[in-house]
Design a protein around this motif. Structure first.
Motif, PDB file in Angstrom:
ATOM      1  N   ILE A  30       0.848  -1.195   0.000  1.00  0.00           N
ATOM      2  CA  ILE A  30       0.000   0.000   0.000  1.00  0.00           C
ATOM      3  C   ILE A  30       0.886   1.248   0.000  1.00  0.00           C
ATOM      4  O   ILE A  30       1.806   1.364   0.814  1.00  0.00           O
ATOM      5  CB  ILE A  30      -0.930   0.010   1.230  1.00  0.00           C
ATOM      6  CG1 ILE A  30      -1.839  -1.222   1.207  1.00  0.00           C
ATOM      7  CG2 ILE A  30      -1.768   1.286   1.274  1.00  0.00           C
ATOM      8  CD1 ILE A  30      -2.642  -1.408   2.481  1.00  0.00           C
ATOM      9  N   VAL A  31       0.615   2.171  -0.884  1.00  0.00           N
ATOM     10  CA  VAL A  31       1.385   3.420  -0.959  1.00  0.00           C
ATOM     11  C   VAL A  31       1.035   4.302   0.236  1.00  0.00           C
ATOM     12  O   VAL A  31      -0.148   4.471   0.555  1.00  0.00           O
ATOM     13  CB  VAL A  31       1.093   4.155  -2.284  1.00  0.00           C
ATOM     14  CG1 VAL A  31       1.845   5.475  -2.338  1.00  0.00           C
ATOM     15  CG2 VAL A  31       1.470   3.264  -3.463  1.00  0.00           C
ATOM     16  N   PRO A  32       2.019   4.883   0.928  1.00  0.00           N
ATOM     17  CA  PRO A  32       1.717   5.754   2.076  1.00  0.00           C
ATOM     18  C   PRO A  32       0.930   6.992   1.660  1.00  0.00           C
ATOM     19  O   PRO A  32       1.016   7.457   0.523  1.00  0.00           O
ATOM     20  CB  PRO A  32       3.113   6.142   2.592  1.00  0.00           C
ATOM     21  CG  PRO A  32       4.044   5.119   2.037  1.00  0.00           C
ATOM     22  CD  PRO A  32       3.469   4.693   0.722  1.00  0.00           C
ATOM     23  N   GLY A  33       0.137   7.515   2.623  1.00  0.00           N
ATOM     24  CA  GLY A  33      -0.518   8.793   2.409  1.00  0.00           C
ATOM     25  C   GLY A  33      -2.014   8.747   2.216  1.00  0.00           C
ATOM     26  O   GLY A  33      -2.642   9.802   2.126  1.00  0.00           O
ATOM     27  N   ALA A  34      -2.626   7.571   2.152  1.00  0.00           N
ATOM     28  CA  ALA A  34      -4.076   7.492   1.952  1.00  0.00           C
ATOM     29  C   ALA A  34      -4.672   6.522   2.967  1.00  0.00           C
ATOM     30  O   ALA A  34      -5.307   5.531   2.621  1.00  0.00           O
ATOM     31  CB  ALA A  34      -4.408   7.059   0.528  1.00  0.00           C
ATOM     32  N   VAL A  35      -4.443   6.812   4.250  1.00  0.00           N
ATOM     33  CA  VAL A  35      -4.880   5.913   5.319  1.00  0.00           C
ATOM     34  C   VAL A  35      -6.379   5.690   5.283  1.00  0.00           C
ATOM     35  O   VAL A  35      -6.874   4.576   5.479  1.00  0.00           O
ATOM     36  CB  VAL A  35      -4.452   6.480   6.686  1.00  0.00           C
ATOM     37  CG1 VAL A  35      -4.976   5.617   7.817  1.00  0.00           C
ATOM     38  CG2 VAL A  35      -2.935   6.599   6.757  1.00  0.00           C
ATOM     39  N   GLU A  36      -7.140   6.765   5.020  1.00  0.00           N
ATOM     40  CA  GLU A  36      -8.609   6.654   5.066  1.00  0.00           C
ATOM     41  C   GLU A  36      -9.173   5.791   3.941  1.00  0.00           C
ATOM     42  O   GLU A  36     -10.299   5.291   4.037  1.00  0.00           O
ATOM     43  CB  GLU A  36      -9.248   8.049   5.009  1.00  0.00           C
ATOM     44  CG  GLU A  36      -9.061   8.796   3.688  1.00  0.00           C
ATOM     45  CD  GLU A  36      -7.684   9.385   3.508  1.00  0.00           C
ATOM     46  OE1 GLU A  36      -7.402   9.911   2.412  1.00  0.00           O
ATOM     47  OE2 GLU A  36      -6.891   9.327   4.463  1.00  0.00           O
ATOM     48  N   LYS A  37      -8.402   5.555   2.885  1.00  0.00           N
ATOM     49  CA  LYS A  37      -8.891   4.766   1.754  1.00  0.00           C
ATOM     50  C   LYS A  37      -8.457   3.307   1.792  1.00  0.00           C
ATOM     51  O   LYS A  37      -8.944   2.498   0.996  1.00  0.00           O
ATOM     52  CB  LYS A  37      -8.410   5.387   0.434  1.00  0.00           C
ATOM     53  CG  LYS A  37      -8.953   6.775   0.171  1.00  0.00           C
ATOM     54  CD  LYS A  37      -8.437   7.299  -1.158  1.00  0.00           C
ATOM     55  CE  LYS A  37      -8.978   8.694  -1.448  1.00  0.00           C
ATOM     56  NZ  LYS A  37      -8.460   9.233  -2.740  1.00  0.00           N
ATOM     57  N   ASN A  38      -7.550   2.977   2.684  1.00  0.00           N
ATOM     58  CA  ASN A  38      -6.983   1.629   2.688  1.00  0.00           C
ATOM     59  C   ASN A  38      -7.163   0.960   4.050  1.00  0.00           C
ATOM     60  O   ASN A  38      -7.279   1.624   5.080  1.00  0.00           O
ATOM     61  CB  ASN A  38      -5.494   1.673   2.338  1.00  0.00           C
ATOM     62  CG  ASN A  38      -5.260   2.066   0.891  1.00  0.00           C
ATOM     63  OD1 ASN A  38      -5.579   1.315  -0.022  1.00  0.00           O
ATOM     64  ND2 ASN A  38      -4.710   3.252   0.679  1.00  0.00           N
TER      65      ASN A  38
END
Length: 323
Positions: free
Chosen positions: A215-223
């Motif tokens: 998972i690419v960092p920076g999109a906690v709310e989507k993952n």
């Protein structure tokens, strides 16, 4: 000659033939090897027996060497996992250590400057002491988890509290996950499983770190990374580690459990993690499988046998992992 006499004569000749007596009136002799041939045969048998014993000893030594190498490989992978989480663990320890030191300094000043404390000041000092104790306890638990994971020896194969193992692995993996995805843990009310706690912790830590790195960092709310454990049929427990990461292509999916196979950049992946996980799980009589597709995430499924007569459900404990 009557039919009865003929049958008797036939039977008599057959009996004589079996006894090596006569055949058509001729005396038969059993075949015996020459005098020296028997000794040569015995010597050949002795030589081949000795050669087989030597080969067996050599194979036994090779097997011991393979077992030792496998143990070293397992421990090496465990150390690699520890290296990957070292920075995060340092951060986890530094936070409680900072307010422990701050509270101790405050308490020292209060007791040094004031001979008598008011009731409010006394309560403030007691609260600072309670916070200090909580921080020290948090550090103690982190160190305990590290010791469990880094233990080189394998002390038996169960029973192990799988829920505790999963929660510990989740805490250790949080530094990789907190900037990438939410972590959801469901692992309560499980029976003990057959397996060594340190090795099982190594399996689930590797699976969680693998999920985080997809998972690419920076999109906690989507993952989200979701680890759920439940009691399955036929005396087994099933654990699923699901992620919303980049997924695995079909051509790579067939090889992900091969030693030293990795799609990660040089210096990021060793290609040992999943291979070691597969080896540990199968050695305990379990299975490790994967479902994945590009851009659709992955699901790693682990099944483990319940610990036989020790299969009694542990007390339920609340999950203490927060993203």
């Amino acid at each position: 000659m009557s039919a009865v006499a003929q049958r008797r004569g036939t039977l008599r000749r057959a009996f004589d033939l079996l006894q090596g007596n006569t055949l058509g009136g001729v005396r038969l002799r059993a075949h015996r090897p020459p005098a020296g041939e028997a000794e040569r045969l015995e010597e050949t048998v002795r030589e081949r027996t000795a050669a087989l014993e030597a080969a067996n000893i050599k194979l036994s030594r090779s097997l011991e060497q393979l077992r030792a190498t496998q143990a070293q490989l397992l421990f090496a992978d465990r150390l690699i996992a520890l290296g990957r989480i070292a920075a995060g663990v340092g951060h986890e320890i530094n936070n409680p250590l900072a307010f422990i030191l701050s509270n101790l300094e405050y308490i020292h000043q209060e007791l040094q400057q004031k001979e008598h404390l008011s009731e409010q000041e006394r309560q403030e000092v007691l609260e600072a002491l309670a916070e200090t104790r909580d921080g020290a306890e948090r550090i103690r638990l982190i160190v305990r988890d590290l010791q469990t994971l880094s233990r080189a020896e394998d002390v038996g194969t169960g029973p192990s509290d799988l829920a505790s193992v999963v929660r510990t692995a989740a805490k250790m993996a949080m530094h990789e996950l907190r900037h990438r995805a939410r972590l959801v843990v469901e692992c309560e009310g499980l029976p003990p499983v057959q397996g060594n706690g340190a090795r099982l912790g190594q399996v689930f830590l590797n699976l969680l770190l693998n999920a985080a790195q997809s998972i690419v960092p920076g999109a906690v709310e989507k993952n989200e990374v979701h680890i759920v454990a439940r009691e399955a049929k036929s005396g087994r427990v099933a654990v699923e580690v699901r992620d919303t990461g980049c997924g695995i292509s079909p051509e790579h999916r067939e090889r992900i459990f091969d030693p030293f196979f990795t799609t990660k950049p040089l210096g990021v992946g060793t290609g040992l993690g999943l291979a070691v996980c597969h080896g540990i799980v199968t050695s305990l009589g379990g299975t490790l499988t994967v479902e994945s597709a590009p851009e659709r995430g992955s699901i790693f499924r682990v099944t483990l046998p319940v610990a036989g007569a020790f299969a009694q459900a542990p007390r339920s404990q609340p999950a203490d992992v927060a993203a």
